[in-house]
Motif scaffolding. Structure first.
Motif, PDB file in Angstrom:
ATOM      1  N   ARG A  83       0.845  -1.198   0.000  1.00  0.00           N
ATOM      2  CA  ARG A  83       0.000   0.000   0.000  1.00  0.00           C
ATOM      3  C   ARG A  83       0.877   1.242   0.000  1.00  0.00           C
ATOM      4  NH1 ARG A  83      -4.037  -1.745   4.945  1.00  0.00           N
ATOM      5  NH2 ARG A  83      -4.694  -3.770   4.076  1.00  0.00           N
ATOM      6  N   ASN A  84       0.502   2.193  -0.820  1.00  0.00           N
ATOM      7  CA  ASN A  84       1.236   3.453  -0.967  1.00  0.00           C
ATOM      8  C   ASN A  84       2.688   3.205  -1.367  1.00  0.00           C
ATOM      9  OD1 ASN A  84       1.492   6.267  -1.042  1.00  0.00           O
ATOM     10  ND2 ASN A  84       2.287   6.341   1.057  1.00  0.00           N
ATOM     11  N   PRO A 120       7.064   5.649  -2.710  1.00  0.00           N
ATOM     12  CA  PRO A 120       5.694   5.825  -2.214  1.00  0.00           C
ATOM     13  C   PRO A 120       4.821   6.545  -3.244  1.00  0.00           C
ATOM     14  CG  PRO A 120       7.296   6.428  -0.529  1.00  0.00           C
ATOM     15  CD  PRO A 120       8.065   6.244  -1.810  1.00  0.00           C
ATOM     16  N   THR A 122       2.177   8.314  -2.480  1.00  0.00           N
ATOM     17  CA  THR A 122       1.860   9.623  -1.904  1.00  0.00           C
ATOM     18  C   THR A 122       2.887   9.929  -0.829  1.00  0.00           C
ATOM     19  OG1 THR A 122      -0.502   9.253  -2.292  1.00  0.00           O
ATOM     20  CG2 THR A 122       0.107  11.024  -0.762  1.00  0.00           C
ATOM     21  N   GLY A 124       4.793  11.479   2.339  1.00  0.00           N
ATOM     22  CA  GLY A 124       4.332  11.925   3.643  1.00  0.00           C
ATOM     23  C   GLY A 124       3.235  11.079   4.236  1.00  0.00           C
ATOM     24  N   GLN A 125       2.929   9.939   3.632  1.00  0.00           N
ATOM     25  CA  GLN A 125       1.911   9.033   4.140  1.00  0.00           C
ATOM     26  C   GLN A 125       2.550   7.694   4.501  1.00  0.00           C
ATOM     27  OE1 GLN A 125      -1.362   9.845   4.695  1.00  0.00           O
ATOM     28  NE2 GLN A 125      -0.693  11.923   4.144  1.00  0.00           N
ATOM     29  N   PRO A 126       1.932   6.933   5.444  1.00  0.00           N
ATOM     30  CA  PRO A 126       2.487   5.625   5.802  1.00  0.00           C
ATOM     31  C   PRO A 126       2.538   4.680   4.593  1.00  0.00           C
ATOM     32  CG  PRO A 126       0.834   6.323   7.385  1.00  0.00           C
ATOM     33  CD  PRO A 126       0.734   7.284   6.230  1.00  0.00           C
ATOM     34  N   ASP A 152       4.767  -2.400   8.205  1.00  0.00           N
ATOM     35  CA  ASP A 152       4.136  -1.079   8.166  1.00  0.00           C
ATOM     36  C   ASP A 152       5.161  -0.021   8.552  1.00  0.00           C
ATOM     37  OD1 ASP A 152       1.466  -1.695   7.386  1.00  0.00           O
ATOM     38  OD2 ASP A 152       1.177  -2.609   9.359  1.00  0.00           O
ATOM     39  N   ALA A 155       4.875   7.332   8.380  1.00  0.00           N
ATOM     40  CA  ALA A 155       5.286   8.434   7.517  1.00  0.00           C
ATOM     41  C   ALA A 155       6.466   9.177   8.138  1.00  0.00           C
ATOM     42  CB  ALA A 155       4.117   9.395   7.315  1.00  0.00           C
ATOM     43  N   ASP A 156       7.498   9.406   7.328  1.00  0.00           N
ATOM     44  CA  ASP A 156       8.664  10.207   7.707  1.00  0.00           C
ATOM     45  C   ASP A 156       9.420   9.669   8.924  1.00  0.00           C
ATOM     46  OD1 ASP A 156       8.054  11.976   5.646  1.00  0.00           O
ATOM     47  OD2 ASP A 156       6.658  13.076   6.919  1.00  0.00           O
TER      48      ASP A 156
END
Length: 281
Positions: A83-84, A120, A122, A124-126, A152, A155-156
């Protein structure tokens, strides 16, 4: 020569190991048959997400490089369920060569760490890294092993321990070499017809007895392990390898050959694109 798997010694099914999602920069070990695997990921100082697939094998067991050689099971690492994570590129350190008199294979023993570049979707997202790994592990018998691991990554988030593992693994990847001392100089075709061409690589390195050269070709070409061709001449060592193209559909003109050179812990690689004569550029 066509790749040869010891089918009589290959287990008829893959052994599947699955881990629950880990919420940390360094994932939990997932135990497979004679091998265990974990994911590592964190953000570097620039904010880019860096990852790692770490594997440990039981004593005596081996697994295979991206190009396994005469015999073996190439690894497959599928991050499509993540994911992401718009893309995940796995990188490989140079392998060892294992020759049992039946086949020469390109392998890893004990432990191997494969860096992963993650993009990623997006920023800045997990990110959830969801890996399905298919491996071949061999000792006296060969087994296909399937392992699933999930990690998991907040973010950052930046984890120093994870960052250290990833940096160590990246330092073990083939580097640029050392001009005049340790480098791949040239590749050309020197013999054979289009169904079985023979290529010669020129390298700068130490004694031919101390170095290994690995050749990767299009998937429908089957290269023999490169071997030293003659005595060193003015610091240049030559390696030759024949390629079986009897069933190939990929033409020589425009094909890519990647060479990886090792000497002790040092490794360098170079890609060549062939012209119609088989000369590399």
């Amino acid at each position: 020569m066509m790749p040869r798997l010891r089918l009589a010694r290959l287990a008829p099914f893959a052994l599947l190991a699955v881990a629950m999602p880990a919420h940390a920069a360094i994932g939990e070990w997932v135990e497979g048959e004679h091998v265990r695997l974990r994911l590592v990921a964190t953000h570097d100082e620039s904010g880019a997400l860096q990852g790692l697939i770490e594997m440990e094998l039981e004593p005596g067991w081996k697994t295979y490089w991206r190009s396994p050689g005469d015999a073996g099971i190439p690894p497959r690492f599928d991050f499509s369920a993540s994911r992401n994570a718009g893309g995940a590129e796995v990188e490989f350190p140079a392998p060892e060569r294992s020759d049992d008199g039946f086949a020469a294979s390109n392998v890893y023993h004990d432990r191997v760490a494969l860096p992963v570049r993650v993009a990623p979707s997006t920023a800045g997202q997990p990110v959830r890294l969801d890996l399905a790994a298919d491996l071949g592990v061999c000792d006296e018998v060969c087994l296909p092993v399937a392992i699933k691991a999930v990690l998991d990554v907040p973010a950052d988030d930046r984890d120093n321990a994870a960052d250290g593992l990833i940096r160590e693994a990246r330092a073990a990847l083939p580097g640029p070499g050392r001009p005049g001392e340790f480098e791949i100089l040239a590749l050309k075709r020197v013999d054979g017809d289009d169904r079985a061409p023979v290529f010669e690589a020129e390298i700068h390195a130490g004694s031919a007895d101390d170095v290994l050269l690995f050749a990767e070709t299009p998937a429908d070409w089957y290269p023999a392990p490169p071997a030293a061709a003659d005595a060193e001449e003015e610091g240049v060592t030559r390696f030759r390898f024949a390629v079986d193209r009897k069933s190939a559909t990929t033409p020589i003109d425009g094909a890519e050959i990647r060479l990886t050179l090792t000497e002790g812990d040092a490794a360098t690689e170079r890609r060549f694109h062939l012209d119609a004569t088989g000369a590399g550029h």
